[in-house]
Design a protein around this motif. Structure first.
Motif, mmCIF file in Angstrom:
data_model
loop_
_atom_site.group_PDB
_atom_site.id
_atom_site.type_symbol
_atom_site.label_atom_id
_atom_site.label_comp_id
_atom_site.label_asym_id
_atom_site.label_seq_id
_atom_site.Cartn_x
_atom_site.Cartn_y
_atom_site.Cartn_z
ATOM 1 N N UNK A 135 -82.878 16.096 -46.668
ATOM 2 C CA UNK A 135 -83.186 16.462 -45.204
ATOM 3 C C UNK A 135 -84.783 17.070 -45.723
ATOM 4 N N UNK A 136 -86.095 16.705 -44.943
ATOM 5 C CA UNK A 136 -86.872 17.481 -45.010
ATOM 6 C C UNK A 136 -87.104 18.742 -44.772
ATOM 7 N N UNK A 137 -87.527 19.994 -45.852
ATOM 8 C CA UNK A 137 -88.111 21.048 -45.072
ATOM 9 C C UNK A 137 -89.490 21.788 -45.896
ATOM 10 N N UNK A 138 -89.902 22.845 -45.312
ATOM 11 C CA UNK A 138 -91.336 23.198 -45.228
ATOM 12 C C UNK A 138 -90.852 23.564 -47.170
ATOM 13 N N UNK A 139 -92.716 22.554 -47.197
ATOM 14 C CA UNK A 139 -92.916 23.126 -48.167
ATOM 15 C C UNK A 139 -93.166 24.121 -48.895
ATOM 16 N N UNK A 140 -93.262 25.405 -48.351
ATOM 17 C CA UNK A 140 -93.519 26.369 -48.629
ATOM 18 C C UNK A 140 -91.581 27.016 -49.486
ATOM 19 N N UNK A 141 -90.718 26.606 -48.414
ATOM 20 C CA UNK A 141 -89.086 26.530 -49.403
ATOM 21 C C UNK A 141 -89.246 25.728 -50.264
ATOM 22 N N UNK A 142 -90.086 24.791 -50.725
ATOM 23 C CA UNK A 142 -89.691 24.179 -52.327
ATOM 24 C C UNK A 142 -90.607 24.596 -53.636
ATOM 25 N N UNK A 143 -91.486 25.145 -53.481
ATOM 26 C CA UNK A 143 -92.837 25.111 -53.875
ATOM 27 C C UNK A 143 -93.736 26.325 -52.896
ATOM 28 N N UNK A 144 -93.424 28.126 -53.525
ATOM 29 C CA UNK A 144 -93.521 29.248 -52.695
ATOM 30 C C UNK A 144 -95.268 29.824 -53.127
ATOM 31 N N UNK A 145 -95.972 30.641 -52.465
ATOM 32 C CA UNK A 145 -96.819 30.956 -52.776
ATOM 33 C C UNK A 145 -97.144 31.004 -54.289
ATOM 34 N N UNK A 146 -97.924 30.087 -55.229
ATOM 35 C CA UNK A 146 -98.303 31.038 -56.752
ATOM 36 C C UNK A 146 -96.909 30.592 -57.517
ATOM 37 N N UNK A 147 -96.263 29.071 -56.904
ATOM 38 C CA UNK A 147 -95.362 29.168 -57.554
ATOM 39 C C UNK A 147 -95.592 27.423 -58.333
ATOM 40 N N UNK A 148 -94.583 26.920 -58.038
ATOM 41 C CA UNK A 148 -94.867 25.516 -58.649
ATOM 42 C C UNK A 148 -93.115 24.695 -58.544
ATOM 43 N N UNK A 149 -93.755 23.324 -58.742
ATOM 44 C CA UNK A 149 -92.645 22.563 -58.685
ATOM 45 C C UNK A 149 -91.887 22.595 -59.543
ATOM 46 N N UNK A 150 -90.179 23.012 -59.087
ATOM 47 C CA UNK A 150 -89.164 22.850 -60.829
ATOM 48 C C UNK A 150 -88.718 21.346 -60.539
ATOM 49 N N UNK A 151 -88.342 21.461 -62.039
ATOM 50 C CA UNK A 151 -87.908 20.113 -62.535
ATOM 51 C C UNK A 151 -87.112 19.635 -61.274
ATOM 52 N N UNK A 152 -85.947 19.965 -61.261
ATOM 53 C CA UNK A 152 -85.252 19.940 -59.719
ATOM 54 C C UNK A 152 -85.045 19.599 -59.285
ATOM 55 N N UNK A 153 -86.167 19.490 -58.652
ATOM 56 C CA UNK A 153 -86.920 19.445 -57.154
ATOM 57 C C UNK A 153 -87.809 18.027 -56.740
ATOM 58 N N UNK A 154 -88.283 17.720 -57.688
ATOM 59 C CA UNK A 154 -88.693 15.835 -58.263
ATOM 60 C C UNK A 154 -88.445 15.115 -56.958
ATOM 61 N N UNK A 155 -88.816 14.351 -55.773
ATOM 62 C CA UNK A 155 -88.714 13.514 -54.974
ATOM 63 C C UNK A 155 -88.419 14.621 -54.021
ATOM 64 N N UNK A 156 -88.073 16.012 -53.594
ATOM 65 C CA UNK A 156 -87.652 16.443 -52.322
ATOM 66 C C UNK A 156 -87.659 15.703 -51.309
ATOM 67 N N UNK A 157 -87.640 15.875 -50.529
ATOM 68 C CA UNK A 157 -89.171 15.432 -49.277
ATOM 69 C C UNK A 157 -89.016 16.636 -48.760
ATOM 70 N N UNK A 158 -90.586 16.750 -48.091
ATOM 71 C CA UNK A 158 -90.958 18.394 -47.502
ATOM 72 C C UNK A 158 -91.669 17.931 -46.183
#
Length: 286
Positions: A52-75
């Motif tokens: 299920x899609x979630x807001x971008x900030x929940x997966x990549x917070x401010x000043x953060x970066x994409x974690x390897x386990x979050x690839x393909x996550x819908x946002x």
């Protein structure tokens, strides 16, 4: 090789088999590692692709970066496309041809910018560039994307004409677009579009879902193990063949007819013959 002593020759055979087995073991281990990597990729797709899609900030917070386990996550993104900064990434394999993917920066309500890959378009009928590139919807839009990490620069060093890029390398794209947009661009990930609301009348073609094929890596790994075993089997065969040939040569030598041995006459008999011959000669002379 045949001039070497038997033990030395066999030692060389065995050493060659050992070196070949080590090389096969290295290649087999490499294929096992690739199979494990491919399995992880498939598990990641199965886990995240239809989440299920979630807001971008929940997966990549401010000043953060994409974690390897979050690839393909819908946002979910809410904001506006920066459509005057649209780019085409060239030489993408879609539809059996070297197609183009349409990249448009998307400015969120919080000021962050995420690059969105809206899909692909074919090359033109009479020229390499596309005949038509469907425009991104204007105004505020809610977009669902799947997050992907950026791509490396081409190893060949190839470039692209103005308005195009050779690959989805996010630092390169940040330097290509307007400096204000580039400064805010998220450089750990881009979004592969799933849907837009409101939906435009025309949009690029959807990029196909990733393949579920695990690839041939496991079978290749097993083949390299079998090759190593076959190397030792071949050396055993060579040694046994040599032993068999040596036995056959020895049997041939035993059954080969030998030249007759001249019988040595008794020395006394020879002396007697000489004396008789001498007496006969004297008798004839008288």
């Amino acid at each position: 090789m045949q001039r070497l002593p038997t033990a030395g020759r066999w030692a060389i055979y065995i050493a060659l088999a050992v070196v070949f087995a080590i090389a096969c073991a290295f290649l087999s281990n490499w294929q096992f590692a690739r199979n494990e990597e491919r399995g992880h990729q498939l598990a990641l797709v199965a886990q995240n692709y239809d989440a299920a899609p979630v807001p971008l900030a929940q997966v990549i917070p401010a000043e953060g970066s994409l974690a390897a386990d979050d690839e393909w996550r819908p946002v979910t993104l809410t904001g506006e496309y920066v459509d005057d900064e649209q780019l085409l990434v060239r030489n993408r394999p879609h539809g059996g041809t070297a197609a183009f993917e349409v990249l448009v920066p998307f400015r969120l309500d919080d000021g962050r910018v995420l690059l969105v890959d809206r899909g692909w378009v074919p090359p033109g009928q009479d020229q390499p560039d596309p005949d038509v590139v469907p425009a991104a919807p204007a105004g505020e839009v809610t977009v669902v994307v799947r997050l992907r990490p950026g791509e490396p620069l081409p190893g060949s060093g190839r470039s692209a004409p103005a308005g195009q890029v050779p690959t989805i390398n996010l630092p390169l794209i940040a330097d290509t677009v307007d400096p204000q947009t580039g400064a805010a661009l998220e450089q750990s990930a881009y979004g592969l579009m799933v849907s837009e609301d409101p939906a435009p009348a025309e949009r690029p073609q959807t990029v196909a879902a990733p393949s579920e094929d695990p690839g041939p890596h496991l079978s290749y790994a097993i083949q390299w193990i079998l090759f190593a075993i076959m190397g030792f089997v071949f050396i055993v065969y060579v040694i046994r063949s040599e032993l068999r040939h040596r036995r056959e040569d020895a049997d041939d030598d035993e059954h080969m007819p030998r030249p007759p041995v001249r019988a040595r006459r008794d020395r006394d008999a020879e002396d007697e013959d000489a004396l008789v011959d001498a007496q006969a000669s004297v008798t004839r002379s008288t």
